[in-house]
Enzyme design. Structure first.
Site, PDB file in Angstrom:
ATOM      1  N   SER A 108      -1.364  -8.594  13.776  1.00 29.65           N
ATOM      2  CA  SER A 108      -1.281  -9.993  13.381  1.00 29.65           C
ATOM      3  C   SER A 108      -1.744 -10.923  14.498  1.00 29.65           C
ATOM      4  O   SER A 108      -2.898 -10.894  14.913  1.00 29.65           O
ATOM      5  CB  SER A 108       0.156 -10.301  12.935  1.00 29.65           C
ATOM      6  OG  SER A 108       0.269 -11.549  12.330  1.00 29.65           O
ATOM      7  N   ASP A 237      -1.955  -8.477   1.480  1.00 27.36           N
ATOM      8  CA  ASP A 237      -1.404  -9.269   2.589  1.00 27.36           C
ATOM      9  C   ASP A 237      -1.487 -10.758   2.236  1.00 27.36           C
ATOM     10  O   ASP A 237      -2.573 -11.294   2.038  1.00 27.36           O
ATOM     11  CB  ASP A 237      -2.199  -8.980   3.861  1.00 27.36           C
ATOM     12  CG  ASP A 237      -1.535  -9.492   5.120  1.00 27.36           C
ATOM     13  OD1 ASP A 237      -0.826 -10.511   5.048  1.00 27.36           O
ATOM     14  OD2 ASP A 237      -1.740  -8.875   6.183  1.00 27.36           O
ATOM     15  N   HIS A 266       1.583  -7.403   4.780  1.00 27.14           N
ATOM     16  CA  HIS A 266       1.457  -7.653   6.220  1.00 27.14           C
ATOM     17  C   HIS A 266       2.252  -6.646   7.060  1.00 27.14           C
ATOM     18  O   HIS A 266       1.840  -6.300   8.159  1.00 27.14           O
ATOM     19  CB  HIS A 266       1.937  -9.073   6.525  1.00 27.14           C
ATOM     20  CG  HIS A 266       1.372  -9.652   7.781  1.00 27.14           C
ATOM     21  ND1 HIS A 266       0.022  -9.712   8.049  1.00 27.14           N
ATOM     22  CD2 HIS A 266       1.981 -10.220   8.863  1.00 27.14           C
ATOM     23  CE1 HIS A 266      -0.179 -10.278   9.221  1.00 27.14           C
ATOM     24  NE2 HIS A 266       0.990 -10.585   9.734  1.00 27.14           N
TER      25      HIS A 266
END
Length: 300
Positions: A108, A237, A266
């Site tokens: 991320s 996601d 995610h």
């Protein structure tokens, strides 16, 4: 300090490294072999890699994790949550441990730290990169980035998060895990564990790293990364939509392979840990083999 841990033969070292401005950064170090340095998602730290570090160490690698400033067991300064400072913190850790031939593995927000480290400090210490659910190149809407999300949407979410962080994190957990999908399931205890980690971050850091992620543009930097890269991304996601983030990141990197997971969101490092670990270990083994081949050529 070294602690005995049956998962890690020889124990696991826990220490602090002084970051870019003297901020103390908590670091864990386990295993031997080619080093793998994990750069965490926003609001998460060393604990998030519970399913990756044992697999990497068991495969004969050295695994280094750390808590970003403002997170977990690291110091909590008021400032320094911009990507330049965060990349300098990463550089301080690599330098203090004198690591080379490193594979940088990020999740991320961490993708931006990896890219900024490489463009700011060079690639001399690094053999390859793995970007898991990256939020690069740019989530924010601009006239030349029409797929992006308007700034006012971010500002509204930031206000909601500041008003009730526990409530906001709890409400976001379903999208994070994607466990509204029949193929994905996490326990209530796992959900609570991850939320608690996200809350173990200063309120200032929570807001500032989110703003850095949302507004920092890596479109010009990604094409300059001269290293083999693996991009791993879930097709469901919602925090880092694959068409806005993962696919575009892979397209901008000169030497990247994109691997997608159709039913993953995610938090695929948890929900799809077995498949992700297999892809990660495959990439690591190729990097070790490439390094050995280069060494043989130099020796001859």
């Amino acid at each position: 300090m070294v602690i005995d841990d049956p998962i890690f033969p020889g124990g696991k070292t826990m220490t602090y490294v002084n970051g870019a401005d003297g901020t103390k950064l908590y670091v864990e170090d386990a295993g031997d072999g080619a080093p793998v340095v994990f750069v965490s998602s926003a609001w998460l730290g060393t604990r998030m890699w519970e399913f990756q570090v044992p697999a990497v160490v068991a495969a004969g690698h050295r695994a280094v994790t750390y808590d970003r400033r403002g997170h977990g067991r690291s110091d909590r300064p008021w400032d320094g949550y911009d990507y330049d400072t965060l990349a300098d913190d990463l550089a301080a850790i690599l330098g203090e441990l004198d690591l080379s031939g490193v594979t940088l593995v990020s999740q991320s927000m961490g993708a931006g730290e990896v890219v900024r480290y490489l463009t700011r400090h060079g690639s001399a210490r690094v053999a390859g990169i793995v970007l898991i659910a990256p939020l690069t190149p740019l989530p924010m809407w601009l006239p030349d980035n029409p797929q992006g999300i308007p700034l006012e949407v971010f500002e509204a979410e930031d206000r909601l998060r500041a008003a009730d962080r526990p409530g906001w994190m709890t409400a976001s957990a379903t999208g994070f895990f994607g466990d509204d999908h029949p193929e994905v399931s996490v326990s209530d205890a796992m959900r609570r564990w991850m939320i608690d980690q996200c809350l173990d971050v200063s309120a200032r850091a929570t807001s500032q790293v989110a703003r850095a992620v949302f507004t920092t543009d890596f479109r010009a930097e990604l094409p300059t990364v001269d290293l083999p890269a693996l991009v791993l991304h879930g097709e469901r996601d919602v925090q880092a939509p694959i068409d806005l983030c993962g696919r575009r990141t892979a397209e901008l990197l000169p030497d990247a392979r994109l691997r997608t997971y159709p039913d993953a969101a995610h938090g695929l490092f948890i929900t799809h840990a077995a498949a992700l670990n297999a892809d990660l270990l495959g990439f690591l083994s190729r990097r070790v083999a490439a390094g050995a081949a280069e060494g043989s050529v130099r020796a001859s």
